[in-house]
Scaffold this active site. Structure first.
Site, PDB file in Angstrom:
ATOM      1  N   ASP A   1       0.887  -1.312  -0.159  1.00 22.04           N
ATOM      2  CA  ASP A   1      -0.163   0.228  -0.056  1.00 22.04           C
ATOM      3  C   ASP A   1       0.907   1.288   0.068  1.00 22.04           C
ATOM      4  O   ASP A   1       1.943   1.129   0.151  1.00 22.04           O
ATOM      5  CB  ASP A   1      -1.007   0.101   1.191  1.00 22.04           C
ATOM      6  CG  ASP A   1      -0.431   0.273   2.542  1.00 22.04           C
ATOM      7  OD1 ASP A   1       0.463   0.982   2.846  1.00 22.04           O
ATOM      8  OD2 ASP A   1      -0.736  -0.689   3.311  1.00 22.04           O
ATOM      9  N   ILE A   2       0.285   2.301  -0.407  1.00 16.84           N
ATOM     10  CA  ILE A   2       0.859   3.718  -0.457  1.00 16.84           C
ATOM     11  C   ILE A   2       1.947   4.087   0.786  1.00 16.84           C
ATOM     12  O   ILE A   2       2.944   4.692   0.370  1.00 16.84           O
ATOM     13  CB  ILE A   2       0.178   4.768  -0.664  1.00 16.84           C
ATOM     14  CG1 ILE A   2       0.788   5.995  -1.166  1.00 16.84           C
ATOM     15  CG2 ILE A   2      -0.805   5.200   0.349  1.00 16.84           C
ATOM     16  CD1 ILE A   2      -0.137   7.252  -1.603  1.00 16.84           C
TER      17      ILE A   2
END
Length: 284
Positions: free
Chosen positions: A108-109
Site C-alpha cells: 500500500d501507499i
C-alpha cells in the site's frame, strides 16, 4: 499442445494469470476474431487480440524469464497509472520490448520495501497464490501496549472481516516507550493484512517495511526507488519454489556483482534526477 488462454497471455507479459482471467471474462480478448471465454485453450498459432490490439505470442522455449527487485518508497502507488497523478512503482522500471512488468502482489501507499516484478505472468501468479505458502517478512513498528497474550493471539489466529488470519512468526526487535519494532512473517498477501492484524489488537502501525520474499531478502545497499535485476540463480530459486521449470537464459551477466557502493551511488543519482523531473513545473 494446447494451453489455457490466460496462461498464454500471462506468459506474454500482459498481466498476471488472475488479471488475464478477469479480462477474458469481461470480453476484452478475442481469438481469431471471436470473443474468447474463460476456459478456452489455444495452440499458439491463433491471432489473439487484447482490447483490439494484437498480442505477440511467445513459445515457452523463446521466453526469457526476468525478475526485478524494487525498493519501494512510501508514497508510491502499486498501479500503472494513478488518476490523481501520484508517482507509481512502474515509473522508473526499465523498458521491456514486446512484454511488460507484472508486480508480484502489492504494497500500500504507506508501505515501503521489497517489491518483485517479473515479465512472466505465470510466475507472478504462483508467487502470489496462497496455496504455495511463499513467506513474506515485514519489519513493523507498532505504537501501543504489547503483551505476550496479544502476541499469542496474533500467532494463533484473529478473525478479520475477510476470514481468519495470523502471523506465522513474530520476532521482537526492540523499542523505546510505547514504540516497538517486530519482524513478522506471513504466507499470504491479503489487502493490508499486516496492518489489520495489529489494529485488531488496538495498536497502531506507524512504519511497515517488507524485507524478504521467500528466502531472498532485500539487498541492503539498494537505495529507495532503486531496482536490481536478479541473476539466473535467483530467478531459478523463485521458479523452483513454485514448481516451474528452471530458466536457462538470463539478461544478467554471470559474473556481474549484485550491487556495490559505486552502483548504489549511481542508483541514488538516477532516483534523485527522476524525482527532480517529477517535481519540476510543467511547461505550458
Amino acid at each position: 499442445m494446447s494451453e489455457k488462454l490466460q496462461k498464454v497471455l500471462a506468459r506474454a507479459g500482459k498481466g498476471s494469470r488472475r488479471e488475464m482471467e478477469a479480462m477474458i471474462s469481461a470480453g476484452r480478448v478475442s481469438v481469431d476474431g471471436k470473443v474468447a471465454y474463460l476456459g478456452d485453450r489455444v495452440e499458439g498459432t491463433e491471432q489473439i487480440r487484447l482490447d483490439g490490439h494484437a498480442v505477440k505470442i511467445l513459445d515457452a522455449t523463446e521466453h526469457v524469464c526476468r525478475v526485478l527487485v524494487y525498493n519501494k518508497p512510501e508514497g508510491e502507488m502499486c498501479t500503472r497509472k494513478d488518476p490523481e497523478g501520484r508517482p507509481t512503482v512502474f515509473d522508473r522500471l526499465p523498458k521491456i520490448i514486446g512484454s511488460r512488468w507484472v508486480a508480484v502482489g502489492r504494497l500500500d501507499i504507506n508501505t515501503s520495501g521489497m517489491l518483485i516484478f517479473t515479465n512472466d505472468g505465470e510466475l507472478a501468479n504462483r508467487l502470489m497464490h496462497p496455496s504455495h505458502e511463499v513467506e513474506r517478512e515485514y519489519a513493523v513498528r507498532v505504537f501501543g501496549e504489547i503483551d505476550e497474550a496479544m502476541l499469542q493471539r496474533l500467532r494463533h489466529g484473529v478473525q478479520l472481516e475477510d476470514g481468519m488470519a495470523k502471523f506465522k512468526k513474530i520476532t521482537y526487535k526492540g523499542g523505546e516507550g510505547r514504540n516497538h519494532w517486530f519482524h513478522v512473517v506471513l504466507t499470504e498477501g491479503r489487502n493490508r493484512e499486516v496492518r489489520r492484524l495489529w489494529e485488531s489488537q488496538d495498536v497502531q502501525v506507524s512504519r511497515l517495511i517488507r524485507v524478504r520474499y521467500g528466502d531472498l531478502a532485500m539487498e541492503r545497499r539498494l537505495p529507495l526507488g532503486g531496482w536490481l535485476e536478479l541473476g539466473l540463480k535467483d530467478v531459478n530459486y523463485y521458479r523452483k519454489l513454485v514448481q516451474l521449470p528452471v530458466e536457462t537464459q538470463s539478461k544478467v551477466k554471470v559474473d556481474e556483482k549484485r550491487i556495490d557502493n559505486t552502483k548504489s551511488r549511481k542508483i541514488r543519482r538516477n532516483v534523485k534526477k527522476h524525482q527532480q523531473r517529477r517535481q519540476a513545473p510543467k511547461k505550458r
